[in-house]
Each structure stands twice: as C-alpha cells, then as structure tokens.
Scaffold this motif. Sequence first.
Motif, PDB file in Angstrom:
ATOM      1  N   GLU A  82      62.232  -7.034  63.218  1.00 28.52           N
ATOM      2  CA  GLU A  82      63.141  -8.011  62.610  1.00 28.52           C
ATOM      3  C   GLU A  82      62.729  -8.307  61.170  1.00 28.52           C
ATOM      4  O   GLU A  82      63.567  -8.331  60.262  1.00 28.52           O
ATOM      5  N   GLY A  85      63.538  -5.400  58.832  1.00 31.03           N
ATOM      6  CA  GLY A  85      64.960  -5.355  58.498  1.00 31.03           C
ATOM      7  C   GLY A  85      65.311  -6.300  57.360  1.00 31.03           C
ATOM      8  O   GLY A  85      66.006  -5.934  56.408  1.00 31.03           O
ATOM      9  N   TYR A  90      68.619  -6.068  54.952  1.00 29.69           N
ATOM     10  CA  TYR A  90      69.629  -6.234  55.998  1.00 29.69           C
ATOM     11  C   TYR A  90      69.697  -7.697  56.416  1.00 29.69           C
ATOM     12  O   TYR A  90      68.663  -8.369  56.535  1.00 29.69           O
ATOM     13  N   SER A  92      70.826  -8.986  59.231  1.00 30.96           N
ATOM     14  CA  SER A  92      70.656  -9.281  60.660  1.00 30.96           C
ATOM     15  C   SER A  92      69.924  -8.122  61.331  1.00 30.96           C
ATOM     16  O   SER A  92      70.052  -6.963  60.902  1.00 30.96           O
ATOM     17  N   PRO A  93      69.144  -8.403  62.390  1.00 26.80           N
ATOM     18  CA  PRO A  93      68.443  -7.339  63.109  1.00 26.80           C
ATOM     19  C   PRO A  93      69.404  -6.297  63.697  1.00 26.80           C
ATOM     20  O   PRO A  93      69.098  -5.101  63.722  1.00 26.80           O
ATOM     21  N   SER A  94      70.581  -6.748  64.127  1.00 24.22           N
ATOM     22  CA  SER A  94      71.519  -5.809  64.744  1.00 24.22           C
ATOM     23  C   SER A  94      72.073  -4.813  63.728  1.00 24.22           C
ATOM     24  O   SER A  94      72.221  -3.619  64.027  1.00 24.22           O
ATOM     25  N   SER A  95      72.380  -5.291  62.508  1.00 26.51           N
ATOM     26  CA  SER A  95      72.909  -4.375  61.493  1.00 26.51           C
ATOM     27  C   SER A  95      71.830  -3.383  61.062  1.00 26.51           C
ATOM     28  O   SER A  95      72.117  -2.199  60.811  1.00 26.51           O
ATOM     29  N   SER A  97      69.259  -2.333  62.975  1.00 26.57           N
ATOM     30  CA  SER A  97      69.042  -1.409  64.085  1.00 26.57           C
ATOM     31  C   SER A  97      70.149  -0.355  64.157  1.00 26.57           C
ATOM     32  O   SER A  97      69.887   0.830  64.378  1.00 26.57           O
ATOM     33  N   LYS A  98      71.381  -0.791  63.927  1.00 31.05           N
ATOM     34  CA  LYS A  98      72.520   0.128  63.961  1.00 31.05           C
ATOM     35  C   LYS A  98      72.411   1.177  62.857  1.00 31.05           C
ATOM     36  O   LYS A  98      72.612   2.373  63.093  1.00 31.05           O
ATOM     37  N   LYS A 101      69.467   3.643  63.550  1.00 34.03           N
ATOM     38  CA  LYS A 101      69.794   4.621  64.599  1.00 34.03           C
ATOM     39  C   LYS A 101      70.791   5.650  64.102  1.00 34.03           C
ATOM     40  O   LYS A 101      70.700   6.836  64.441  1.00 34.03           O
ATOM     41  N   SER A 107      66.490   4.389  67.774  1.00 35.29           N
ATOM     42  CA  SER A 107      66.343   2.992  67.374  1.00 35.29           C
ATOM     43  C   SER A 107      64.989   2.749  66.707  1.00 35.29           C
ATOM     44  O   SER A 107      64.051   3.541  66.866  1.00 35.29           O
ATOM     45  N   SER A 109      62.766   0.551  67.533  1.00 36.04           N
ATOM     46  CA  SER A 109      61.737   0.370  68.562  1.00 36.04           C
ATOM     47  C   SER A 109      61.294   1.707  69.151  1.00 36.04           C
ATOM     48  O   SER A 109      60.108   1.915  69.430  1.00 36.04           O
TER      49      SER A 109
END
Length: 287
Positions: A82, A85, A90, A92-95, A97-98, A101, A107, A109
């Motif tokens: 996190e 990122g 970035y 957010s962590p989700s953006s 990670s996306k 990947k 990913s 992780s």
Amino acid sequence: MSKSVNNRELYQQKLNVVLEYVHGHLDEKIELKTLAQLSHFSPFHFHRIIRALLGEPIGSYIARVRLETAAKLIRYSQLSIEEIGYNIGYDSPSSFSKAFKLHFGHSPSAYRRNKNLTSKNVHLMKTTSLNIKKPKILTVDDKNCIYVTLKGAYQKLDYASAWATLWGEVKKQKLFTAGIELIGLPYDDPNVTEEDKIRYDACLIIHKEAQPAGEVGVKTIPGGKFAVFHYQGSYKYLDQVYNYIFNTWLLENDYELRDETVREKYLNNPEKTEESKLKTEIYLPIQ
C-alpha cells in the motif's frame, strides 16, 4: 564536432531535463504541459520528438517507470505494498494493484512472494522496411484551401466522405482549376491524445475565391520552409514514417522545428491504387 552531432546532443539534453523531472516527481501528478514547457520543444512536436527519443510515448514511459520503481521497492524494501503504491503516485491500493498486474502479469503480492517473476510486456516500437526518399528542402507559399475537420482515431475517420464533400463544394462553387492539391493536417499524436479528441483537417488547395458552406470551411495554410519526405507505401505505416523522421533524420541534421503542424500531401487516389503504391509527401516545418 559537427553541427549534426551538436543537434543530437541538444535534443538529448532537453530529453534529460524532462526525464530528471519525471524521476523526481513519481509520487505526484505529472502534467504533460509542464514537461512540454521544461523541454522547450515546439508544442506542435513535443510528443512526437519525445516518443522518437524514448521509443515509446511519454505517458507510457511515466507509467512504466512508476511500476518498475514499485517492483524494485517490493523486491528490496520492507515498505508495505500500500505504501509503495502511494509513493509512486497511485491514489488507491486497488488502482496500483490493477496497473501492476496489467503490466507484469501478476499481482504485487505475488511478486513479493516470488521475485523471479518478470514483466510480460516488451516496450519496443515496431519497425517496417519503409520506402522513403531523402527529403528536399523547400520554401512553400501560403495556400488557400477549403477544408473539413474530422475528429476521432485516424484509422477510423471517414476520409472518403470528407473528400467527397470537398469535391462537391468545388463543383457547386465552380472552383475547379489545374493544380488542386489534397492535403491532410494531422494535428494530434494518437499515442497521446484521446481518440475522441484527435483532430484532422482534410484540405483541398484551391486557386479561386471560395465561401464557407456548412461543415466546409475556408482558410489559409501558412507557408514557410519544409523538409519534404516522399514516402511510398500503405497509410497504415505513416506512424513509423514519422518515427523515422523524428528519431533518425531530425537528430542527424541541423534543422530546427517551427511551431507549425506537419502536413501530408496525397499524390494518388487510395480507392484506385494498391496500398504498396500509394504516394505521400510529408512536410516537416523547419527553420
């Protein structure tokens, strides 16, 4: 040292300024306008020159460097995924990670668990054998034209309809004379500008006074000094023609660019000519 070598070094120095800024501001929003100002390149040609020098668009370069930096942090630091990122810009962590990947194929992780994983992407510009003649250096007069503006991806534009509209106006206004030229003004780099914002003017150079009518406009295309490249081949390779012009020819010569868009002159009819025999002149504005 020759002047052409100095010219190459000058462009490299300008690129270095841009890249130093990028690498020093990965944790911030990087505005392309700021990079263009730092480079002191012509606003008309900034994206093409940078792309030619880097081998990829500046936006792709920034995204790649961010993710490669993240991979190094994942590999060699104890920062959480996190935190990494956020550290590379970035929100957010989700953006993050996306994007990670999508670039690496796995990913963040998974990469931390298995550091032998590598990127699935190779960032190289495709090259094709191009039929381009050594350019002529010409001074061109101002030219009057009627034109239609198209918007969208270059490969998807309805060129046939635009030319038909223009020729229809030639007939209506009795503008026909010898020496009418077909000129295209591609204002935007599709690797930078969003598809729906790309602009292209289909122009007929005329020699009589014309009046605007509906979507057909009237204007003067400014003249000046140009390096004129003669290319024979499919229009689908024009992007590679521009790569050659900006990445090879321009760096090996001592001409500077003017703040004017490039233009394309079409010498035969694509509806009646084999792709491999299509002839196009590329006008590069120089001073």
